[in-house]
Scaffold this active site. Structure first.
Site, short mmCIF file in Angstrom:
data_model
loop_
_atom_site.label_atom_id
_atom_site.label_comp_id
_atom_site.label_asym_id
_atom_site.label_seq_id
_atom_site.Cartn_x
_atom_site.Cartn_y
_atom_site.Cartn_z
N ARG A 7 7.97 -4.81 17.19
CA ARG A 7 7.40 -5.58 16.07
C ARG A 7 8.25 -6.81 15.75
NH1 ARG A 7 6.83 -1.75 11.22
NH2 ARG A 7 8.80 -1.09 12.10
N ASN A 64 3.04 -0.83 13.29
CA ASN A 64 2.96 0.40 14.06
C ASN A 64 1.73 1.18 13.63
OD1 ASN A 64 5.33 -0.07 15.47
ND2 ASN A 64 6.59 1.17 14.12
#
Length: 92
Positions: free
Chosen positions: A18, A36
């Protein structure tokens, strides 16, 4: 303005995916988010110019050093439905 939603599968959680993704998105001037998913995948929404979105989609297929990307599902969305002013890393 192009808008796509990506679902990135493989070893993509716990490897800095990320953060890596957000750094590239910001550098390319894109808006949207990355987060996520409970499934173990990563989801991203990208808004921006066609070339910049395409570049990050291609990078997403490789990911950062410790990631192992096995699949990237790409879904194009209508741009008028998406309202983002920056790029965010969303927490679960």
């Amino acid at each position: 303005m192009k808008v796509v939603k990506l679902t990135i599968s493989g070893k993509v959680q716990g490897v800095g995916y990320r953060r890596w993704f957000a750094q590239y998105a910001v550098a390319l001037g894109l808006k949207g988010y990355v987060q996520n998913l409970a499934s173990g995948a990563v989801e991203a929404l990208l808004l921006g110019g066609d070339g910049m979105v395409a570049e990050l989609v291609n990078l997403a297929k490789v990911g950062p050093t410790h990631a192992v990307v096995t699949d990237v599902v790409i879904v194009e969305l209508a741009s008028e439905q998406q309202k983002f002013t920056d790029f965010q890393i969303r927490r679960e």
